[in-house]
Motif scaffolding. Structure first.
Motif, PDB file in Angstrom:
ATOM      1  N   SER A  12      27.235  43.199  24.456  1.00 16.71           N
ATOM      2  CA  SER A  12      27.069  44.655  24.715  1.00 16.71           C
ATOM      3  C   SER A  12      25.825  45.200  24.014  1.00 16.71           C
ATOM      4  N   GLY A  13      25.134  44.331  23.258  1.00 17.59           N
ATOM      5  CA  GLY A  13      23.901  44.797  22.610  1.00 17.59           C
ATOM      6  C   GLY A  13      24.080  45.184  21.156  1.00 17.59           C
ATOM      7  N   ASN A  14      25.332  45.056  20.630  1.00 14.20           N
ATOM      8  CA  ASN A  14      25.532  45.391  19.199  1.00 14.20           C
ATOM      9  C   ASN A  14      24.933  44.303  18.319  1.00 14.20           C
ATOM     10  N   LYS A  15      24.252  44.739  17.239  1.00 14.27           N
ATOM     11  CA  LYS A  15      23.624  43.781  16.314  1.00 14.27           C
ATOM     12  C   LYS A  15      24.723  42.926  15.670  1.00 14.27           C
ATOM     13  N   VAL A  16      24.432  41.648  15.463  1.00 13.53           N
ATOM     14  CA  VAL A  16      25.385  40.737  14.807  1.00 13.53           C
ATOM     15  C   VAL A  16      24.730  40.175  13.544  1.00 13.53           C
ATOM     16  N   LEU A  17      25.501  40.175  12.461  1.00 17.61           N
ATOM     17  CA  LEU A  17      24.949  39.647  11.207  1.00 17.61           C
ATOM     18  C   LEU A  17      24.735  38.131  11.320  1.00 17.61           C
ATOM     19  N   LYS A  18      23.635  37.643  10.739  1.00 14.78           N
ATOM     20  CA  LYS A  18      23.353  36.196  10.817  1.00 14.78           C
ATOM     21  C   LYS A  18      24.116  35.455   9.727  1.00 14.78           C
ATOM     22  N   LYS A  19      24.808  34.362  10.096  1.00 15.42           N
ATOM     23  CA  LYS A  19      25.471  33.512   9.086  1.00 15.42           C
ATOM     24  C   LYS A  19      24.669  32.218   9.019  1.00 15.42           C
ATOM     25  N   ILE A  20      23.933  32.050   7.924  1.00 15.57           N
ATOM     26  CA  ILE A  20      23.068  30.870   7.822  1.00 15.57           C
ATOM     27  C   ILE A  20      23.807  29.729   7.139  1.00 15.57           C
ATOM     28  N   ASP A  21      23.864  28.569   7.817  1.00 17.34           N
ATOM     29  CA  ASP A  21      24.518  27.379   7.241  1.00 17.34           C
ATOM     30  C   ASP A  21      23.463  26.375   6.820  1.00 17.34           C
ATOM     31  N   LYS A  22      23.873  25.503   5.883  1.00 16.17           N
ATOM     32  CA  LYS A  22      22.970  24.437   5.439  1.00 16.17           C
ATOM     33  C   LYS A  22      23.539  23.131   5.993  1.00 16.17           C
ATOM     34  N   ILE A  23      22.716  22.350   6.665  1.00 15.49           N
ATOM     35  CA  ILE A  23      23.215  21.082   7.209  1.00 15.49           C
ATOM     36  C   ILE A  23      23.206  20.026   6.098  1.00 15.49           C
ATOM     37  N   THR A  24      24.303  19.280   6.006  1.00 15.15           N
ATOM     38  CA  THR A  24      24.329  18.205   4.990  1.00 15.15           C
ATOM     39  C   THR A  24      23.885  16.871   5.611  1.00 15.15           C
ATOM     40  N   GLN A  25      24.002  16.825   6.976  1.00 12.35           N
ATOM     41  CA  GLN A  25      23.665  15.573   7.684  1.00 12.35           C
ATOM     42  C   GLN A  25      22.217  15.187   7.383  1.00 12.35           C
ATOM     43  N   LYS A  26      21.984  13.883   7.110  1.00  6.62           N
ATOM     44  CA  LYS A  26      20.588  13.478   6.859  1.00  6.62           C
ATOM     45  C   LYS A  26      19.952  13.067   8.197  1.00  6.62           C
ATOM     46  N   ALA A  27      18.646  13.199   8.271  1.00 12.18           N
ATOM     47  CA  ALA A  27      17.943  12.746   9.472  1.00 12.18           C
ATOM     48  C   ALA A  27      17.927  11.225   9.406  1.00 12.18           C
ATOM     49  N   GLU A  28      18.925  10.598  10.078  1.00 19.70           N
ATOM     50  CA  GLU A  28      18.969   9.129   9.997  1.00 19.70           C
ATOM     51  C   GLU A  28      18.141   8.562  11.144  1.00 19.70           C
ATOM     52  N   HIS A  29      17.053   7.904  10.765  1.00 25.06           N
ATOM     53  CA  HIS A  29      16.256   7.284  11.820  1.00 25.06           C
ATOM     54  C   HIS A  29      16.949   5.982  12.190  1.00 25.06           C
ATOM     55  N   VAL A  30      17.825   6.045  13.207  1.00 23.17           N
ATOM     56  CA  VAL A  30      18.664   4.899  13.528  1.00 23.17           C
ATOM     57  C   VAL A  30      17.883   3.944  14.443  1.00 23.17           C
ATOM     58  N   THR A  31      17.790   2.713  14.048  1.00 24.33           N
ATOM     59  CA  THR A  31      17.094   1.731  14.895  1.00 24.33           C
ATOM     60  C   THR A  31      18.075   0.614  15.251  1.00 24.33           C
ATOM     61  N   LYS A  32      17.665  -0.226  16.200  1.00 23.64           N
ATOM     62  CA  LYS A  32      18.538  -1.334  16.594  1.00 23.64           C
ATOM     63  C   LYS A  32      18.487  -2.476  15.573  1.00 23.64           C
ATOM     64  N   GLY A  33      17.481  -2.396  14.672  1.00 20.93           N
ATOM     65  CA  GLY A  33      17.385  -3.479  13.683  1.00 20.93           C
ATOM     66  C   GLY A  33      17.157  -4.814  14.387  1.00 20.93           C
ATOM     67  N   MET A  54      24.642  -1.094  21.159  1.00 19.05           N
ATOM     68  CA  MET A  54      26.064  -1.406  21.303  1.00 19.05           C
ATOM     69  C   MET A  54      26.447  -2.639  20.484  1.00 19.05           C
ATOM     70  N   LEU A  55      25.610  -3.675  20.543  1.00 21.59           N
ATOM     71  CA  LEU A  55      25.944  -4.893  19.787  1.00 21.59           C
ATOM     72  C   LEU A  55      25.852  -4.624  18.291  1.00 21.59           C
ATOM     73  N   LYS A  56      24.853  -3.855  17.914  1.00 24.38           N
ATOM     74  CA  LYS A  56      24.722  -3.498  16.478  1.00 24.38           C
ATOM     75  C   LYS A  56      25.965  -2.759  16.015  1.00 24.38           C
ATOM     76  N   GLU A  57      26.422  -1.816  16.818  1.00 24.44           N
ATOM     77  CA  GLU A  57      27.570  -0.997  16.422  1.00 24.44           C
ATOM     78  C   GLU A  57      28.866  -1.811  16.434  1.00 24.44           C
ATOM     79  N   ILE A  58      28.967  -2.791  17.317  1.00 19.24           N
ATOM     80  CA  ILE A  58      30.143  -3.690  17.282  1.00 19.24           C
ATOM     81  C   ILE A  58      30.151  -4.449  15.953  1.00 19.24           C
ATOM     82  N   TYR A  59      28.991  -4.946  15.562  1.00 16.47           N
ATOM     83  CA  TYR A  59      28.902  -5.747  14.338  1.00 16.47           C
ATOM     84  C   TYR A  59      28.978  -4.911  13.066  1.00 16.47           C
ATOM     85  N   GLU A  60      28.773  -3.605  13.192  1.00 20.91           N
ATOM     86  CA  GLU A  60      28.864  -2.720  12.006  1.00 20.91           C
ATOM     87  C   GLU A  60      30.314  -2.454  11.613  1.00 20.91           C
ATOM     88  N   GLN A  61      31.267  -2.751  12.514  1.00 19.93           N
ATOM     89  CA  GLN A  61      32.640  -2.313  12.280  1.00 19.93           C
ATOM     90  C   GLN A  61      33.243  -2.778  10.953  1.00 19.93           C
TER      91      GLN A  61
END
Ligand code: AGP
Length: 610
Positions: free
Chosen positions: A227-248, A254-261
């Motif tokens: 309706s156009g009413n202003k909304v207060l911003k709720k700022i969150d901090k992400i804890t997740q790290k930027a994991e540069h995931v590779t196949k190694g 898929m095979l990597k993830e099977i073997y990670e179990q």
């Protein structure tokens, strides 16, 4: 399902968008595109195919502009094609939109817009949005007012990114039922479907709520409601790290993830057990008092997570001695379930963004019933909308076919059941101690199965020509039969069914002939003899038989040479082992057939549309 990303700041937006889309590709990858604004002109680059192809074309064509929006698509309305790829532009080409979700009333909207002379270039539902915005736009009221008017006409789910050449210094973002996050940088801001697309730039985010509109400039973000009413911003901090995931060293994720179990199971057990006989969970809100009050459990999930739920039913009912119901997210939400304040609803989801599961728990919240989520993505919608969370700690699962999340979710539920059963004094202290010990033994036993991988690959080679498969299991391994079938069908495209073995004589046995391969899960258990009867029935009808059996049962080679042996394990704990050969069998068959194992056709990693 789709992935959206937008950038506004001082950098050239195209490379930021392309890199972000690569991280969102798991949400859909049949076509991709982006639009940038440069000197009040919009340039669009979009193609059918994966983001890598879009990137190749970008290298030949410099697209400059510090404001842009991008999109990676999983086709819902309209086949995968360049015309149906996002972004979509209005008739004047001055407004462009990217969209995640489904517009349920797009046919009537399109009919009305066609009558008004709009020219459509695509078969998508999304295109009605940009024409509606164009219809309502005026220089006097501006783009935000036009977006607000347009969304009032739309029924369905949408996360939108909108650019307009008349107001080139802003991105308008809207959220209704599809996730959309604002990333807050220094003199730059982002919009994104999930935080993985912007983790390398910022950890400060605003999770847009349903019905909210954000006006994003490089210096500020303004929120308002429909309706156009202003909304207060709720700022969150992400804890997740930027994991540069590779196949190694692995050829596929898929095979990597099977073997990670094994290592993931070990990590989960060490994080959630204080000592040999004490389990605890990191979410302090999940109180003992609450758990002791619960009189029934309903587990809601989809796909592979649903198969985890089916296994958990056997385990939790054994540990808790209270009713545990299991339902598909897409069914539960329409069922008007019988639930009350003594019911605990458990939602299982690797991504935490599965629309059907989210829709189901939103129905539950209306009845103020508590929700516990078992999830792999902490910043996800499911986690934010649940009362309690037990993270599965599996790390990013990239392959569309879920494997490590399957066993990680399962062991978390077993730990919960053992902890809870001890709390209720259904399980003795000694049983709890022994059960934890049995869980601790599983990772080493899983590793022993990996030693069979070459044998499993050889079995795959001998069976990949079969036109149809049937997987059979009983008790806790009936869901494993379903999961093994799902793995095979979703990455090899071979018609495959999973069935409760006891059901064979009620119909499915009509399917059995020499053209079908049948996988029987016949590990040692109190129902082993029943499974051998099934084996006999199958052999009598000349089907090709593969058996999953417990080491030591070498006499099963009298029935078939195709036996995959797993280590001895207590029946109730066997699913964490019996699933491994089935994951590997599916993987090898799909690779031998030359398919894209990590990105199978028609699928996406996170199903964010219903
Ligand atoms: C699993 O191999 C499939 N890709 C799919 O069934 C998946 O399990 C399902 O979409 C549920 O996803 P979620 O666990 O992220 O909710």
């Amino acid at each position: 399902m789709f992935g959206i990303i937008g950038y506004i700041g001082n950098k050239n937006s195209a490379p930021v968008i392309i890199e972000g889309l690569k991280k969102l590709e798991y949400r859909g990858y049949d076509s991709a595109g982006f639009a940038v604004i440069n000197q009040s002109k919009i340039a669009i680059l979009k193609y059918k195919g994966k983001i890598s192809e879009l990137n190749e074309r970008l290298e030949k064509k410099t697209l400059l502009g510090s404001v842009g929006i991008g999109h990676t698509r999983w086709a819902t309305h309209g086949k995968p094609s360049q015309a149906n790829a996002h972004p979509h532009a209005n008739c004047s080409g001055k407004i462009v939109v990217v969209h995640n979700g489904i517009i349920e009333n797009f046919i009537e909207l399109k009919r009305d817009l066609l009558k008004r002379g709009c020219k459509f270039k695509s078969e998508t539902d999304t295109e009605v949005i940009v024409h509606l915005i164009g219809k309502y736009y005026s220089k006097k009221s501006g783009i935000v007012a036009a977006v607000r008017k347009a969304i009032k006409k739309i029924k369905g789910s949408y996360a939108l990114g909108v650019l307009c050449t008349y107001e080139p210094e802003k991105i308008v973002a809207v959220r209704q039922d599809s996730p959309l996050i604002i990333g807050l940088g220094k003199k730059e801001n982002f919009i994104v479907s999930d935080v993985s697309g912007i983790l390398e730039y910022t950890k400060r985010v605003i999770y847009l709520e349903d019905g909210q509109i954000a006006v994003v400039t490089k210096d500020d973000v303004e929120l308002s409601d429909i309706s156009g009413n202003k909304v207060l911003k709720k700022i969150d901090k992400i804890t997740q790290k930027a994991e540069h995931v590779t196949k190694g060293k692995f050829p596929h994720f898929m095979l990597k993830e099977i073997y990670e179990q094994p290592q993931i199971l070990s990590k989960i057990i060490s994080v959630y057990t204080k000592s040999k006989s004490t389990i605890f969970f990191t979410d302090s809100r999940l109180s003992k008092e609450f758990l002791l009050k619960v009189q029934s459990v309903i587990i809601v999930a989809c796909g592979t997570s649903y198969h985890v739920a089916m296994v958990a039913k056997y385990a939790l009912e054994s540990f808790l001695r209270i009713p545990v119901l299991v339902d598909l997210g897409s069914e539960f939400r329409y069922r008007d379930p019988v639930i009350n304040e003594n019911t605990l609803v458990i939602a299982i989801s690797q991504s935490g963004e599965t629309a059907d599961t989210l829709a189901a728990i939103r129905e539950v919240k209306k009845k103020s019933v508590k929700i516990l989520s078992i999830c792999n993505v902490l910043g996800s919608s499911l986690v934010r909308e649940s009362d309690y969370v037990i993270p599965i700690l599996a790390g990013p699962e990239i392959s569309v076919a879920s494997t490590k999340a399957f066993t990680a979710q399962m062991i978390v539920l077993y730990l919960l059941g053992i902890y809870w059963g001890g709390l209720k004094r259904v399980l003795s202290k000694n049983y709890v101690k022994k059960a934890i010990e049995k869980l601790r033994e599983l990772p080493e036993k899983q590793k022993k199965i990996f030693n069979m991988d070459k044998n499993i690959k050889a079995i795959a080679k001998r069976h990949l020509h079969f036109g149809a498969f049937l997987y059979l299991g009983r008790h806790v391994n009936y869901p494993i039969a379903l999961e093994g079938a799902l793995k095979l069908k979703e990455i090899s495209y071979i018609p495959t069914e999973g069935y409760a073995s006891g059901e064979m004589k009620h119909g499915p046995i009509a399917l059995i002939d020499e053209y079908r391969a049948v996988v029987c899960i016949a590990n040692d258990s109190f129902i082993f003899d029943k499974m051998i009867s099934n084996v006999q029935e199958i052999l009598a009808r000349k089907a090709k038989l593969i058996i999953i059996a417990t080491k030591g049962r070498e006499q099963l080679n009298d029935y078939t040479k195709e036996v995959i042996f797993i280590p001895e394990v207590d029946e109730l704990f066997s699913p964490m082992l019996t699933v491994i050969p089935l994951q590997l069998l599916a993987y090898h068959i799909a690779v031998l057939k030359g398919y894209d194992v990590d990105k199978p056709r028609n699928l996406a990693k996170s199903v964010t549309v219903e």
